[in-house]
Each structure stands twice: as C-alpha cells, then as structure tokens.
Design a protein around this motif. Structure first.
Motif, PDB file in Angstrom:
ATOM      1  N   ASP A   5      -6.133   2.489  -4.914  1.00  0.00           N
ATOM      2  CA  ASP A   5      -4.908   3.285  -4.936  1.00  0.00           C
ATOM      3  C   ASP A   5      -3.704   2.428  -5.313  1.00  0.00           C
ATOM      4  O   ASP A   5      -2.784   2.911  -5.986  1.00  0.00           O
ATOM      5  CB  ASP A   5      -4.673   3.946  -3.576  1.00  0.00           C
ATOM      6  N   VAL A   6      -3.694   1.179  -4.887  1.00  0.00           N
ATOM      7  CA  VAL A   6      -2.594   0.274  -5.235  1.00  0.00           C
ATOM      8  C   VAL A   6      -2.573   0.029  -6.739  1.00  0.00           C
ATOM      9  O   VAL A   6      -1.507   0.012  -7.371  1.00  0.00           O
ATOM     10  CB  VAL A   6      -2.721  -1.057  -4.461  1.00  0.00           C
ATOM     11  N   LEU A   7      -3.743  -0.145  -7.345  1.00  0.00           N
ATOM     12  CA  LEU A   7      -3.817  -0.338  -8.794  1.00  0.00           C
ATOM     13  C   LEU A   7      -3.356   0.915  -9.536  1.00  0.00           C
ATOM     14  O   LEU A   7      -2.603   0.832 -10.517  1.00  0.00           O
ATOM     15  CB  LEU A   7      -5.244  -0.692  -9.201  1.00  0.00           C
ATOM     16  N   ILE A   8      -3.792   2.075  -9.069  1.00  0.00           N
ATOM     17  CA  ILE A   8      -3.389   3.339  -9.705  1.00  0.00           C
ATOM     18  C   ILE A   8      -1.877   3.516  -9.604  1.00  0.00           C
ATOM     19  O   ILE A   8      -1.202   3.862 -10.588  1.00  0.00           O
ATOM     20  CB  ILE A   8      -4.124   4.525  -9.055  1.00  0.00           C
ATOM     21  N   ASN A   9      -1.318   3.282  -8.412  1.00  0.00           N
ATOM     22  CA  ASN A   9       0.126   3.441  -8.222  1.00  0.00           C
ATOM     23  C   ASN A   9       0.912   2.447  -9.070  1.00  0.00           C
ATOM     24  O   ASN A   9       1.956   2.789  -9.644  1.00  0.00           O
ATOM     25  CB  ASN A   9       0.488   3.280  -6.748  1.00  0.00           C
ATOM     26  N   SER A  10       0.427   1.216  -9.163  1.00  0.00           N
ATOM     27  CA  SER A  10       1.122   0.208  -9.975  1.00  0.00           C
ATOM     28  C   SER A  10       1.172   0.645 -11.428  1.00  0.00           C
ATOM     29  O   SER A  10       2.204   0.504 -12.103  1.00  0.00           O
ATOM     30  CB  SER A  10       0.402  -1.144  -9.858  1.00  0.00           C
ATOM     31  N   ASN A  11       0.060   1.190 -11.922  1.00  0.00           N
ATOM     32  CA  ASN A  11       0.009   1.651 -13.303  1.00  0.00           C
ATOM     33  C   ASN A  11       0.950   2.832 -13.539  1.00  0.00           C
ATOM     34  O   ASN A  11       1.618   2.919 -14.572  1.00  0.00           O
ATOM     35  CB  ASN A  11      -1.421   2.043 -13.660  1.00  0.00           C
ATOM     36  N   GLU A  12       1.021   3.737 -12.576  1.00  0.00           N
ATOM     37  CA  GLU A  12       1.871   4.915 -12.725  1.00  0.00           C
ATOM     38  C   GLU A  12       3.355   4.551 -12.674  1.00  0.00           C
ATOM     39  O   GLU A  12       4.177   5.185 -13.342  1.00  0.00           O
ATOM     40  CB  GLU A  12       1.544   5.939 -11.637  1.00  0.00           C
ATOM     41  N   ILE A  13       3.699   3.543 -11.899  1.00  0.00           N
ATOM     42  CA  ILE A  13       5.098   3.137 -11.763  1.00  0.00           C
ATOM     43  C   ILE A  13       5.616   2.486 -13.041  1.00  0.00           C
ATOM     44  O   ILE A  13       6.780   2.626 -13.407  1.00  0.00           O
ATOM     45  CB  ILE A  13       5.259   2.168 -10.569  1.00  0.00           C
ATOM     46  N   ALA A  14       4.749   1.773 -13.756  1.00  0.00           N
ATOM     47  CA  ALA A  14       5.176   0.971 -14.903  1.00  0.00           C
ATOM     48  C   ALA A  14       5.445   1.823 -16.135  1.00  0.00           C
ATOM     49  O   ALA A  14       4.645   2.687 -16.502  1.00  0.00           O
ATOM     50  CB  ALA A  14       4.108  -0.072 -15.218  1.00  0.00           C
ATOM     51  N   ASN A  15       6.578   1.539 -16.804  1.00  0.00           N
ATOM     52  CA  ASN A  15       6.864   2.135 -18.099  1.00  0.00           C
ATOM     53  C   ASN A  15       6.262   1.320 -19.234  1.00  0.00           C
ATOM     54  O   ASN A  15       5.859   1.877 -20.261  1.00  0.00           O
ATOM     55  CB  ASN A  15       8.378   2.227 -18.323  1.00  0.00           C
ATOM     56  N   LYS A  16       6.216  -0.023 -19.066  1.00  0.00           N
ATOM     57  CA  LYS A  16       5.800  -0.899 -20.163  1.00  0.00           C
ATOM     58  C   LYS A  16       4.567  -1.743 -19.830  1.00  0.00           C
ATOM     59  O   LYS A  16       3.566  -1.697 -20.536  1.00  0.00           O
ATOM     60  CB  LYS A  16       6.947  -1.842 -20.542  1.00  0.00           C
ATOM     61  N   GLU A  65       0.813  -1.216   0.000  1.00  0.00           N
ATOM     62  CA  GLU A  65       0.000   0.000   0.000  1.00  0.00           C
ATOM     63  C   GLU A  65       0.850   1.270   0.000  1.00  0.00           C
ATOM     64  O   GLU A  65       0.351   2.344  -0.364  1.00  0.00           O
ATOM     65  CB  GLU A  65      -0.937   0.021   1.207  1.00  0.00           C
ATOM     66  N   ASP A  66       2.109   1.174   0.415  1.00  0.00           N
ATOM     67  CA  ASP A  66       2.979   2.351   0.497  1.00  0.00           C
ATOM     68  C   ASP A  66       3.861   2.524  -0.738  1.00  0.00           C
ATOM     69  O   ASP A  66       4.657   3.475  -0.814  1.00  0.00           O
ATOM     70  CB  ASP A  66       3.876   2.261   1.740  1.00  0.00           C
ATOM     71  N   VAL A  67       3.739   1.632  -1.701  1.00  0.00           N
ATOM     72  CA  VAL A  67       4.566   1.692  -2.908  1.00  0.00           C
ATOM     73  C   VAL A  67       3.987   2.714  -3.877  1.00  0.00           C
ATOM     74  O   VAL A  67       2.820   2.649  -4.258  1.00  0.00           O
ATOM     75  CB  VAL A  67       4.648   0.311  -3.578  1.00  0.00           C
ATOM     76  N   SER A  68       4.818   3.678  -4.283  1.00  0.00           N
ATOM     77  CA  SER A  68       4.407   4.725  -5.207  1.00  0.00           C
ATOM     78  C   SER A  68       5.638   5.199  -5.972  1.00  0.00           C
ATOM     79  O   SER A  68       6.769   4.808  -5.669  1.00  0.00           O
ATOM     80  CB  SER A  68       3.781   5.901  -4.454  1.00  0.00           C
ATOM     81  N   ILE A  69       5.421   6.067  -6.954  1.00  0.00           N
ATOM     82  CA  ILE A  69       6.571   6.634  -7.672  1.00  0.00           C
ATOM     83  C   ILE A  69       7.480   7.368  -6.699  1.00  0.00           C
ATOM     84  O   ILE A  69       8.706   7.298  -6.794  1.00  0.00           O
ATOM     85  CB  ILE A  69       6.097   7.588  -8.794  1.00  0.00           C
TER      86      ILE A  69
END
Length: 281
Positions: free
Chosen positions: A148-159, A121-125
């Motif tokens: 929020d976890v799904l949103i953050n995962s999407n934002e972190i990913a380049n590919k 839950e604390d993982v973000s850009i």
C-alpha cells in the motif's frame, strides 16, 4: 541489475507476504527516537557523507518542483533537496527527528521546508496531496504493509518516485555485535522484494547500485552509538550497555581525518526509481 531475481509466478500480495516474513514480527514498542531521548544538536547527527552526494547526482529535480521526503529523519537529504526545488515536505513519525530537522531549518534560515509528524503508512493523496517528486531515502525497509505504501507513493507523484533502499551487504559491525551476544540480527528484507512487488503492480522501475567507496565514519563512540542500526527494541538494557565497550574495541581511528571507522563497515545501497511517464497506471 545487482543480481535481482524477477519471478513471475508470484503476485504482489505474495511478495508482500514474503517481505513480512523476512522482516519478522512487527514490533510496536516505543521507538528508540522519542521525546524521552536526550536532546541532541542537529550538527551531531545530520552528517552529509558520500551517499548523499551520490543520491543528489541521481535525482531528477527542477527548481519549480514540489517534493515529499518520506521518512525524512534529521534532514540531511531534505536540506540538500531544498536548495534545488520550490518546496519540500518532510514526513517522519519521530518527534526527535523532526526536532533535529527544525533545528537545521532555523539555523540555516531555510524557507521552503515544511514538516509533518506522520507515519509513512498513513501518507496518501487524501492526507498530503500531490507532489512532483516522491523520495524515500533509506526509510522503507522496516515497513510491514509495504504494498500500500508503494501504491500510495506512486499515486502521489506527478513526475518521479525515488526509493533508496538497502542492499544485501549491510550492517556488518552491528551483525558482529549481535553474534557476540548470541542473537540473530533482525535484518531488513532485501530490495529484490520491492522490485518484484512493483513489477507485479504494473510498475517497471529502473534500478541502480550506489558505488560507495568509503566506510561509515563517526566523530566518537557516542556518535557511532547514536547513528548505527542497533535495533534497540530487540535488546535488553544489559545488552545495550555492552554496545559502547564493543565499539571501543572494534572501531579504529583514521589518522588522516580523525574519524572512527571499521574496515568492514561499508554501506550497500540501491536506488529504485521510475518516471510516471514511463507506464500507464
């Protein structure tokens, strides 16, 4: 699409609330895997099975990629990915799990794995930066604030983002144990909820069902006790003491491979994934 239901009159918040209701009350007690858990060697629990082989076939990885493994656990998946990419960061909230992964890293002299103790839950850009590929292998199903976890995962990913989640037909032997002690098994929310949440967030993922043939297998009763999903926080000490006798009665020896198994004890897993090039975020 594995009987997925897409209902358009609910928004992402509605689906998250439905997810939370399905999970039940959030448990904030000490996790089963803690520093107080007796020390276990990584080879006892980092078992690579049919699921890991199937998962590696589906992941899109390049030797120059950086990967973040959310909820890496003991590293059975993390170490396989490390063989195919430039760098991988394993995130987990359990010191015991990270210790088991570090044992693996040291034993195999792996140079491109880093670890970080952190809740998913604390993982973000802001906390980890950007990675080419985000992976969560069977680690999202107990998270309450999933949107929020799904949103953050999407934002972190380049590919790519790859989420391996549980289907509807899991934990049959664990559920049988709960039934025998007169309790309802606190199941994981169905993967349908994640799919619909993503659709409402403007992400249109692919979804594939893993065609897993084999049963879950265990070296011995202790191995089964450790690796099964007992939801220990929901059990009293007296109920926990009943698990091993239950396993002795229900697990049978497979004479071909010498492992313990149960014919009903199959894993039901689904891969939800998307490419960042497939939509405008």
């Amino acid at each position: 699409m594995d009987n997925i239901k897409c209902i358009n009159n609910l928004n992402a918040d509605d689906w998250e609330n439905a997810w939370k209701n399905e999970l039940g009350e959030e448990i904030k007690k000490k996790k089963f895997w803690t520093k107080d858990t007796p020390k276990i060697h990584f080879e006892k629990i980092a078992v690579k099975d049919e699921y890991h082989e199937k998962l590696m076939e589906k992941l899109v990885l390049d030797e120059t990629d950086t990967v973040i493994d959310l909820g890496c656990g003991e590293g059975a998946v993390t170490t396989l990915i490390a063989e195919k990419v430039s760098k991988i960061l394993g995130i987990d909230s359990s010191p015991m799990m990270l210790d088991l992964l570090q044992q693996r890293i040291d034993h195999d002299n792996i140079k491109n794995i880093e670890t970080k103790k952190m809740k998913i839950e604390d993982v973000s850009i802001e906390s980890v930066g950007k990675f080419d590929v985000v992976l969560a292998s069977r680690s999202f199903m107990g998270i309450h604030d999933i949107k929020d976890v799904l949103i953050n995962s999407n934002e972190i990913a380049n590919k790519y983002v790859f989420l391996a989640v549980f289907g509807r037909r899991n934990w049959r032997i664990e559920k049988k144990f709960y039934e025998e002690i007169g309790k309802d098994y606190p199941d994981f929310a169905p993967h349908d909820y994640i799919f619909n949440m993503l659709i409402n967030l403007g992400i249109y993922p692919n979804i594939e069902h893993f065609d897993l043939k084999g049963n879950r297998k265990y070296d011995d009763i202790e191995d089964a006790f450790i690796r099964m999903k007992w939801k220990m926080n929901n059990l009293s000490e007296e109920e926990v003491d009943k698990i091993k006798p239950f396993l002795e009665e229900n697990l049978k020896l497979n004479k071909e491979d010498g492992k313990l198994e149960n014919p009903l004890d199959k894993s039901d897993l689904v891969l939800i994934w998307w490419s960042k090039d497939s939509f405008n975020w």
